[in-house]
Design a protein around this motif. Sequence first.
Motif, PDB file in Angstrom:
ATOM      1  N   LEU A   1       0.823  -1.221   0.000  1.00 53.95           N
ATOM      2  CA  LEU A   1       0.000   0.000   0.000  1.00 53.95           C
ATOM      3  C   LEU A   1       0.856   1.269   0.000  1.00 53.95           C
ATOM      4  O   LEU A   1       0.620   2.187  -0.803  1.00 53.95           O
ATOM      5  CB  LEU A   1      -0.961  -0.020   1.198  1.00 53.95           C
ATOM      6  N   VAL A   2       1.835   1.329   0.891  1.00 55.39           N
ATOM      7  CA  VAL A   2       2.660   2.542   1.019  1.00 55.39           C
ATOM      8  C   VAL A   2       3.352   2.823  -0.314  1.00 55.39           C
ATOM      9  O   VAL A   2       3.349   3.956  -0.814  1.00 55.39           O
ATOM     10  CB  VAL A   2       3.694   2.360   2.154  1.00 55.39           C
ATOM     11  N   ARG A   3       3.893   1.750  -0.897  1.00 53.38           N
ATOM     12  CA  ARG A   3       4.592   1.900  -2.182  1.00 53.38           C
ATOM     13  C   ARG A   3       3.640   2.408  -3.266  1.00 53.38           C
ATOM     14  O   ARG A   3       3.969   3.301  -4.047  1.00 53.38           O
ATOM     15  CB  ARG A   3       5.154   0.527  -2.579  1.00 53.38           C
ATOM     16  N   ASP A   4       2.398   1.848  -3.272  1.00 50.18           N
ATOM     17  CA  ASP A   4       1.414   2.230  -4.296  1.00 50.18           C
ATOM     18  C   ASP A   4       1.002   3.699  -4.164  1.00 50.18           C
ATOM     19  O   ASP A   4       0.849   4.410  -5.161  1.00 50.18           O
ATOM     20  CB  ASP A   4       0.174   1.327  -4.194  1.00 50.18           C
ATOM     21  N   VAL A   5       0.831   4.137  -2.895  1.00 53.41           N
ATOM     22  CA  VAL A   5       0.425   5.534  -2.666  1.00 53.41           C
ATOM     23  C   VAL A   5       1.553   6.463  -3.099  1.00 53.41           C
ATOM     24  O   VAL A   5       1.327   7.485  -3.772  1.00 53.41           O
ATOM     25  CB  VAL A   5       0.072   5.744  -1.173  1.00 53.41           C
ATOM     26  N   LYS A   6       2.746   6.065  -2.734  1.00 55.10           N
ATOM     27  CA  LYS A   6       3.927   6.872  -3.089  1.00 55.10           C
ATOM     28  C   LYS A   6       4.010   7.043  -4.610  1.00 55.10           C
ATOM     29  O   LYS A   6       4.241   8.139  -5.133  1.00 55.10           O
ATOM     30  CB  LYS A   6       5.162   6.113  -2.603  1.00 55.10           C
ATOM     31  N   ARG A   7       3.770   5.903  -5.304  1.00 58.47           N
ATOM     32  CA  ARG A   7       3.872   5.937  -6.770  1.00 58.47           C
ATOM     33  C   ARG A   7       2.810   6.863  -7.371  1.00 58.47           C
ATOM     34  O   ARG A   7       3.096   7.652  -8.279  1.00 58.47           O
ATOM     35  CB  ARG A   7       3.714   4.528  -7.328  1.00 58.47           C
ATOM     36  N   ALA A   8       1.585   6.803  -6.828  1.00 62.05           N
ATOM     37  CA  ALA A   8       0.493   7.649  -7.348  1.00 62.05           C
ATOM     38  C   ALA A   8       0.826   9.122  -7.141  1.00 62.05           C
ATOM     39  O   ALA A   8       0.586   9.962  -8.022  1.00 62.05           O
ATOM     40  CB  ALA A   8      -0.811   7.285  -6.658  1.00 62.05           C
ATOM     41  N   LEU A   9       1.399   9.429  -5.970  1.00 66.34           N
ATOM     42  CA  LEU A   9       1.763  10.826  -5.683  1.00 66.34           C
ATOM     43  C   LEU A   9       2.861  11.288  -6.649  1.00 66.34           C
ATOM     44  O   LEU A   9       2.819  12.394  -7.185  1.00 66.34           O
ATOM     45  CB  LEU A   9       2.251  10.956  -4.238  1.00 66.34           C
ATOM     46  N   ARG A  10       3.818  10.404  -6.859  1.00 63.61           N
ATOM     47  CA  ARG A  10       4.937  10.760  -7.726  1.00 63.61           C
ATOM     48  C   ARG A  10       4.470  10.967  -9.163  1.00 63.61           C
ATOM     49  O   ARG A  10       4.811  11.943  -9.813  1.00 63.61           O
ATOM     50  CB  ARG A  10       5.995   9.654  -7.668  1.00 63.61           C
ATOM     51  N   LEU A  11       3.615  10.034  -9.616  1.00 63.35           N
ATOM     52  CA  LEU A  11       3.117  10.103 -10.997  1.00 63.35           C
ATOM     53  C   LEU A  11       2.300  11.360 -11.267  1.00 63.35           C
ATOM     54  O   LEU A  11       2.399  11.985 -12.306  1.00 63.35           O
ATOM     55  CB  LEU A  11       2.224   8.885 -11.261  1.00 63.35           C
ATOM     56  N   SER A  12       1.481  11.699 -10.258  1.00 64.68           N
ATOM     57  CA  SER A  12       0.556  12.826 -10.452  1.00 64.68           C
ATOM     58  C   SER A  12       1.185  14.168 -10.080  1.00 64.68           C
ATOM     59  O   SER A  12       0.792  15.213 -10.573  1.00 64.68           O
ATOM     60  CB  SER A  12      -0.693  12.617  -9.612  1.00 64.68           C
ATOM     61  N   GLY A  13       2.116  14.112  -9.179  1.00 64.46           N
ATOM     62  CA  GLY A  13       2.726  15.347  -8.688  1.00 64.46           C
ATOM     63  C   GLY A  13       1.847  16.064  -7.680  1.00 64.46           C
ATOM     64  O   GLY A  13       2.055  17.248  -7.369  1.00 64.46           O
ATOM     65  N   LEU A  14       0.861  15.358  -7.144  1.00 64.57           N
ATOM     66  CA  LEU A  14      -0.063  15.960  -6.168  1.00 64.57           C
ATOM     67  C   LEU A  14       0.640  16.182  -4.832  1.00 64.57           C
ATOM     68  O   LEU A  14       1.426  15.336  -4.385  1.00 64.57           O
ATOM     69  CB  LEU A  14      -1.268  15.027  -5.957  1.00 64.57           C
ATOM     70  N   THR A  15       0.340  17.327  -4.209  1.00 68.57           N
ATOM     71  CA  THR A  15       0.885  17.586  -2.877  1.00 68.57           C
ATOM     72  C   THR A  15       0.298  16.536  -1.935  1.00 68.57           C
ATOM     73  O   THR A  15      -0.928  16.394  -1.848  1.00 68.57           O
ATOM     74  CB  THR A  15       0.459  18.988  -2.391  1.00 68.57           C
ATOM     75  N   PRO A  16       1.144  15.761  -1.230  1.00 71.82           N
ATOM     76  CA  PRO A  16       0.625  14.649  -0.416  1.00 71.82           C
ATOM     77  C   PRO A  16      -0.483  15.076   0.545  1.00 71.82           C
ATOM     78  O   PRO A  16      -1.432  14.337   0.782  1.00 71.82           O
ATOM     79  CB  PRO A  16       1.865  14.163   0.333  1.00 71.82           C
ATOM     80  N   LYS A  17      -0.377  16.267   1.096  1.00 71.27           N
ATOM     81  CA  LYS A  17      -1.359  16.736   2.080  1.00 71.27           C
ATOM     82  C   LYS A  17      -2.786  16.772   1.521  1.00 71.27           C
ATOM     83  O   LYS A  17      -3.761  16.727   2.248  1.00 71.27           O
ATOM     84  CB  LYS A  17      -0.930  18.146   2.520  1.00 71.27           C
ATOM     85  N   LEU A  18      -2.889  16.857   0.170  1.00 75.60           N
ATOM     86  CA  LEU A  18      -4.212  16.941  -0.449  1.00 75.60           C
ATOM     87  C   LEU A  18      -4.855  15.563  -0.665  1.00 75.60           C
ATOM     88  O   LEU A  18      -5.985  15.476  -1.102  1.00 75.60           O
ATOM     89  CB  LEU A  18      -4.105  17.675  -1.793  1.00 75.60           C
ATOM     90  N   LEU A  19      -4.094  14.563  -0.364  1.00 78.41           N
ATOM     91  CA  LEU A  19      -4.649  13.195  -0.503  1.00 78.41           C
ATOM     92  C   LEU A  19      -5.000  12.646   0.878  1.00 78.41           C
ATOM     93  O   LEU A  19      -4.183  12.668   1.798  1.00 78.41           O
ATOM     94  CB  LEU A  19      -3.624  12.268  -1.176  1.00 78.41           C
ATOM     95  N   LYS A  20      -6.253  12.201   0.989  1.00 82.55           N
ATOM     96  CA  LYS A  20      -6.677  11.584   2.256  1.00 82.55           C
ATOM     97  C   LYS A  20      -7.089  10.148   1.984  1.00 82.55           C
ATOM     98  O   LYS A  20      -7.772   9.875   0.996  1.00 82.55           O
ATOM     99  CB  LYS A  20      -7.851  12.363   2.836  1.00 82.55           C
ATOM    100  N   LEU A  21      -6.629   9.272   2.832  1.00 80.36           N
ATOM    101  CA  LEU A  21      -6.979   7.858   2.660  1.00 80.36           C
ATOM    102  C   LEU A  21      -8.015   7.473   3.701  1.00 80.36           C
ATOM    103  O   LEU A  21      -7.811   7.715   4.894  1.00 80.36           O
ATOM    104  CB  LEU A  21      -5.724   6.987   2.803  1.00 80.36           C
ATOM    105  N   GLU A  22      -9.130   6.900   3.224  1.00 79.55           N
ATOM    106  CA  GLU A  22     -10.206   6.509   4.153  1.00 79.55           C
ATOM    107  C   GLU A  22     -10.104   5.008   4.438  1.00 79.55           C
ATOM    108  O   GLU A  22     -10.104   4.192   3.520  1.00 79.55           O
ATOM    109  CB  GLU A  22     -11.577   6.832   3.555  1.00 79.55           C
ATOM    110  N   ILE A  23     -10.033   4.746   5.713  1.00 83.37           N
ATOM    111  CA  ILE A  23      -9.976   3.333   6.132  1.00 83.37           C
ATOM    112  C   ILE A  23     -11.131   3.130   7.092  1.00 83.37           C
ATOM    113  O   ILE A  23     -11.275   3.899   8.060  1.00 83.37           O
ATOM    114  CB  ILE A  23      -8.635   3.018   6.819  1.00 83.37           C
ATOM    115  N   THR A  24     -11.953   2.119   6.834  1.00 80.46           N
ATOM    116  CA  THR A  24     -13.116   1.941   7.714  1.00 80.46           C
ATOM    117  C   THR A  24     -12.642   1.525   9.114  1.00 80.46           C
ATOM    118  O   THR A  24     -11.568   0.910   9.271  1.00 80.46           O
ATOM    119  CB  THR A  24     -14.096   0.875   7.175  1.00 80.46           C
TER     120      THR A  24
END
Length: 747
Positions: free
Chosen positions: A570-593
């Motif tokens: 999971l951590v690797r996948d999130v990191k990759r998505a952030l890197r690919l998109s260039g999104l500021t990490p703070k703008l991404l929120k992960l919802e876990i039930t």
Amino acid sequence: MNQERFFTFYKFAIIAIGCLCLGYAIASLPDDAISVGFAIYLVLSFSFAPFMNIKLPRGNLALGFSDSLIFLCFLLYGGKAAIIVAAVEMLANCISLKRNGMQFRKWLVHFNVALNSISTLITFGGLLLFLEFSQLDLNSADTSNLLPVLGVLAILQFLSSSAIHSPASPNFRKKPLWKIWQEDFFSGSLAHIAGAGIAFVAYKILNYGSSLTISIALILIGIAYINYRRTIADINESIEQAEKAERDKTEIEKQKADEAKRHASELEGLLEKEEEISQDLRLSKEELEYSAYHDSLTDLPNRAYLMERLKFLVEMGSTLSEDYYIVFLDLSRFKNINDIMGHSVGDDVLKIVALRLRRALRDEDTISRLGGDEFAIILTNLSSMEKAQKVVNKIYDTLTKPFMVQGNKIFSDLHIGIAPLDFEHIKPEDVLRDADIAMQHAKDKNLGLAIFNKEIRASHLERIRLEADLRHAVERSEFEMHYQPLISLKDGNVLGFEALLRWNHSELGLISPAQFIPISEETGSIIPITNWILRETCLQLVEWNETLPDEKDFCVSVNISGRHLAEDKLVRDVKRALRLSGLTPKLLKLEITESTAMDNAEKTIEVLHELKSLGVQISIDDFGTGYSSLSYLHRLPFDTLKIDRSFVMNADQEGSEDIKILETIISLTKNLDKKVIAEGIETEEQLSILMDLDCDYGQGYLFSKPVSKQEVAELIRDIRPWLSRIDPSDFRTPVSEIELDRTLQPF
Ligand code: C2E
Ligand code: MG
Ligand code: MG
């Protein structure tokens, strides 16, 4: 007197009498007997006597011609001289035998010498009487006189020696004397007769023969004697050889017999061992068979056993007179018990379930543990589904009663599926599968019990189809993201969106996430799907933040499945998505039930910390439904807590208790210094309650349903359509201030 003492006495008595006899003979030896001739005779007797014995073939019999020396002495020198010769001759014999290796006791020499002296004295006495009565002359060379004299001598010598010898026999007193005499001594009479014969010839030659005749006679006798001895020796040798061969044969036979005996006993030992081994093997085979068909924890029959039994029933098919029902049983939340309370409590729970099932069912029903928290039962001989249902309801009631395990009160819940065994079933797996499908249905619909039917099967088949189609949905571009705005309850502004997946199936149309998300979680396809979502939403957000310059800093919430959280990627996948998109990490929120987070709290804490270190935010979704442990909640590194829709839904109802729950959750979150968001706000009243409770954010149909990306742009440009429906004065912060206040603060 016992035999031994008698014999000792007898032996000494004979020796003593013998000495007297010999002494008497020496002392009263007539003058004419004391001569050189007699001296030579004595020397010759001593020298030749040992050679005058011929051992007859077979047996112990030996012909002793040495008696002829005594008889000849009788004729030549008289009875007293004969007594001395008898003693000398016996002495010579004994010495010779001893030299030849015969073992006998010392006293036996004295005894034999004495015995020979006594018997010769008796013979002498008997002869004197005979001569007295018969008027015969002892020294007469007349053949007609000589023969009876020698005959009497032979008989007397034989009778006297054998009579004296008899009491010394080992059989004395055991057998009648006559019998002993007959068996042991009678054959010896031959030696005396032969001895008498030789004495006769020798006397005749000595008296009548010239020196030539004597020489010839002696030579002839010598030749005959040597030949005879040789022949006898040959016979003895061949007999000896035959006997040896026989002895060898006997020995071989004996060895063979011993060998056979040894083999027999070895064989017996081996058989005993083999018996022991086969006994052990039988036992271990039985144990193996038992363990192959039984579950070691509960001691219930296992899946293999159940399948065998089902196979039998399926094969019997139409011949079965009664109905059979297969029950599939699955304990809910058993994994939680294991994770939170430990495996030992989990094991005890399974044992108690097995025990309760045994008690609730009849012996003829087959109860088996399939593995994990799954059990299957074959209900036997029931006439209808109603009866089977009654039994299953009983099982349900029994198993849902709380029980204590290691000081913990356990509330177990379960889902049960029943399927009848019918003729359509070809394989045992088919029957079990039907019951499993019914159980899955019960689980999906959150029912205690489901009975297998065609509709359930159809929905199961549909599920299987969805499973297969889900794998290709991304490449077929059937997925689309919808976005639902997240509103600040302080100012009514859009802070961001929750990304919600939509599946537009090419044939089945729009499919709800509630339908396909659980399937993709089970099959694992949720992981590649989430990676697609992460990429898609991050890129989308970057685009919005660039294309909508006035509304730059929107955030996006992405739902993360428990399955993905459990995987280390999971951590690797999130990191990759952030890197690919260039999104500021703070703008991404992960919802876990909440339930996912608590499933394996330690692991969740670890992964969430790693995610936090990437700079992303964390939200605990559907809070209030997942049995949070407060201690874990405190340790979870989250930013927002999302109150489940079920608490918001009824909050505006008359006398609803949910307001209190909402209040509690909101104050708890604030105490933890986190933000709180309420989802499912549909009415203005719900909104006002939440605003009164100082809830930070809201999400719900009242603001907007989830919309497509195209609609989001409109929604933003339209600037908060809900504001027209809500009195802005209700918001705690004036709208004007909100515009100024928009920051990148966590929402
Ligand atoms: P959720 O994460 O709790 O999402 C909120 C759900 O509530 C959404 O349902 C949303 O449409 C619905 N909702 C929001 N406001 C209201 C309201 O006022 N009234 C009612 N009746 N419903 C409201 P949706 O989109 O059907 O999603 C259902 C669930 O499916 C989600 O619950 C989430 O658990 C799961 N899900 C949806 N999309 C994804 C996704 O992309 N990834 C994962 N892992 N799960 C997803
Ligand atoms: Mg959510
Ligand atoms: Mg939710």
